[in-house]
Design a protein around this motif. Structure first.
Motif, PDB file in Angstrom:
ATOM      1  N   GLN B   6       0.350  -1.522  -0.203  1.00  0.00           N
ATOM      2  CA  GLN B   6       0.045  -0.290  -0.354  1.00  0.00           C
ATOM      3  C   GLN B   6       1.038   1.438  -0.032  1.00  0.00           C
ATOM      4  O   GLN B   6       1.690   1.520   0.844  1.00  0.00           O
ATOM      5  CB  GLN B   6      -1.215   0.166   1.336  1.00  0.00           C
ATOM      6  N   GLU B  20      -9.631   6.985  -4.247  1.00  0.00           N
ATOM      7  CA  GLU B  20      -9.061   5.310  -4.338  1.00  0.00           C
ATOM      8  C   GLU B  20      -7.462   5.615  -3.071  1.00  0.00           C
ATOM      9  O   GLU B  20      -6.942   6.166  -3.561  1.00  0.00           O
ATOM     10  CB  GLU B  20      -8.477   5.740  -5.569  1.00  0.00           C
ATOM     11  N   ARG B  22      -4.706   2.703  -2.806  1.00  0.00           N
ATOM     12  CA  ARG B  22      -3.989   1.807  -3.962  1.00  0.00           C
ATOM     13  C   ARG B  22      -3.444   0.758  -2.678  1.00  0.00           C
ATOM     14  O   ARG B  22      -3.173   0.953  -1.638  1.00  0.00           O
ATOM     15  CB  ARG B  22      -3.529   2.399  -4.948  1.00  0.00           C
ATOM     16  N   CYS B  23      -3.465  -0.539  -4.048  1.00  0.00           N
ATOM     17  CA  CYS B  23      -3.442  -1.673  -2.863  1.00  0.00           C
ATOM     18  C   CYS B  23      -2.568  -2.577  -4.223  1.00  0.00           C
ATOM     19  O   CYS B  23      -3.072  -3.325  -5.562  1.00  0.00           O
ATOM     20  CB  CYS B  23      -4.124  -2.378  -2.944  1.00  0.00           C
ATOM     21  N   SER B  73      -3.718  -5.050  -9.570  1.00  0.00           N
ATOM     22  CA  SER B  73      -3.805  -4.426  -8.324  1.00  0.00           C
ATOM     23  C   SER B  73      -4.886  -4.861  -7.786  1.00  0.00           C
ATOM     24  O   SER B  73      -5.760  -5.603  -8.727  1.00  0.00           O
ATOM     25  CB  SER B  73      -3.884  -2.887  -8.943  1.00  0.00           C
ATOM     26  N   HIS B  75      -7.543  -1.563  -6.114  1.00  0.00           N
ATOM     27  CA  HIS B  75      -7.580  -0.807  -5.563  1.00  0.00           C
ATOM     28  C   HIS B  75      -9.015  -0.615  -5.385  1.00  0.00           C
ATOM     29  O   HIS B  75      -9.626  -0.575  -5.270  1.00  0.00           O
ATOM     30  CB  HIS B  75      -7.605   0.488  -6.711  1.00  0.00           C
TER      31      HIS B  75
END
Lengths: 115, 114
Positions: B6, B20, B22-23, B73, B75
């Motif tokens: 992250q 948003e 994010r991951c 991803s 997100h």
């Protein structure tokens, strides 16, 4: 609702003391977990158990051991507490199967301070 | 071994603005993906999960996430945030073969400004 209960919300211990953190769940879950939560590091897995008397090391098992004598109870043991084990400890449980095993229910956490 | 990143440790946004979080994950095998939320002084609770099927997953409190396999991803998004969304958000991953081992990211703290 599944409940995961951690016996102590706050503990203060001295370096070298033996510490027991207890966790009990009431939904007959097979899987139980111990994580520690530190700022900026997220949750790191210490140990988990997928059945009674079964345990697996997580990513940071050093300095810790666990015990699962009964399905509902999963204990985390610090044999000789050190200051770098000051942290928030989170217990979680999850059911079996491809769906149940994925959803964790967490306890409220045990904040341990080692002086 | 799997891992979760992250990139944003803190995200400040104004109330009613979109957000948003994010991951990104790393794994050589197929995965299950999750977002958990931790409100101040509370334990973690599940926000949403991707196990299979549609790549767009809807969760509680108006949040949704999109699984993108090519970009590895997952997100998290919300079109309009509320003060009550102030919390820390954790992305997590489990591989199909990891015997229930679930790995968490370092967390993103979402702060909402009025």
């Amino acid at each position: 609702d599944v409940k995961v209960t951690q016996s102590s919300r706050y503990l203060v211990k001295r370096t070298g003391e033996k510490v027991f953190l207890e966790c009990v769940q009431d939904m007959d879950h097979e899987n139980m977990f111990w994580y520690r939560q530190d700022p900026g590091l997220g949750l790191r897995l210490i140990y988990f158990s997928y059945d009674v008397k079964m345990k697996e090391k997580g990513d940071i098992p050093e300095g810790y051991s666990v015990s699962r004598e009964k399905k509902e109870r999963f204990s985390l043991i610090l044999e000789s507490a050190s200051t770098n084990q000051t942290s928030m400890y989170l217990c979680a449980s999850g059911g079996q199967g491809s769906s149940g095993a994925n959803v964790l229910t967490f306890g409220a956490g045990s904040r341990l301070t080692v002086l | 071994a799997q891992s979760v990143t992250q990139l944003d440790s803190q995200v400040p946004v104004f109330e009613e603005a979109p957000v948003e979080l994010r991951c990104n994950y790393s794994s050589s095998v197929s995965v299950y993906l999750f977002w958990y939320v931790q409100y101040p002084n509370q334990g973690l609770q599940l926000l949403l999960k991707y196990l299979s099927g549609s790549t767009l997953v809807k969760g509680i409190n108006g949040f949704e996430a999109e699984f993108n396999k090519s970009q590895t991803s997952f997100h998290l998004r919300k079109p309009s945030v509320h003060i009550s969304d102030t919390a820390e958000y954790f992305c997590a991953v489990r591989t199909y073969s990891s015997a229930s081992k679930i790995i968490f990211g370092s967390g993103t703290r979402l702060s909402i400004r009025p």
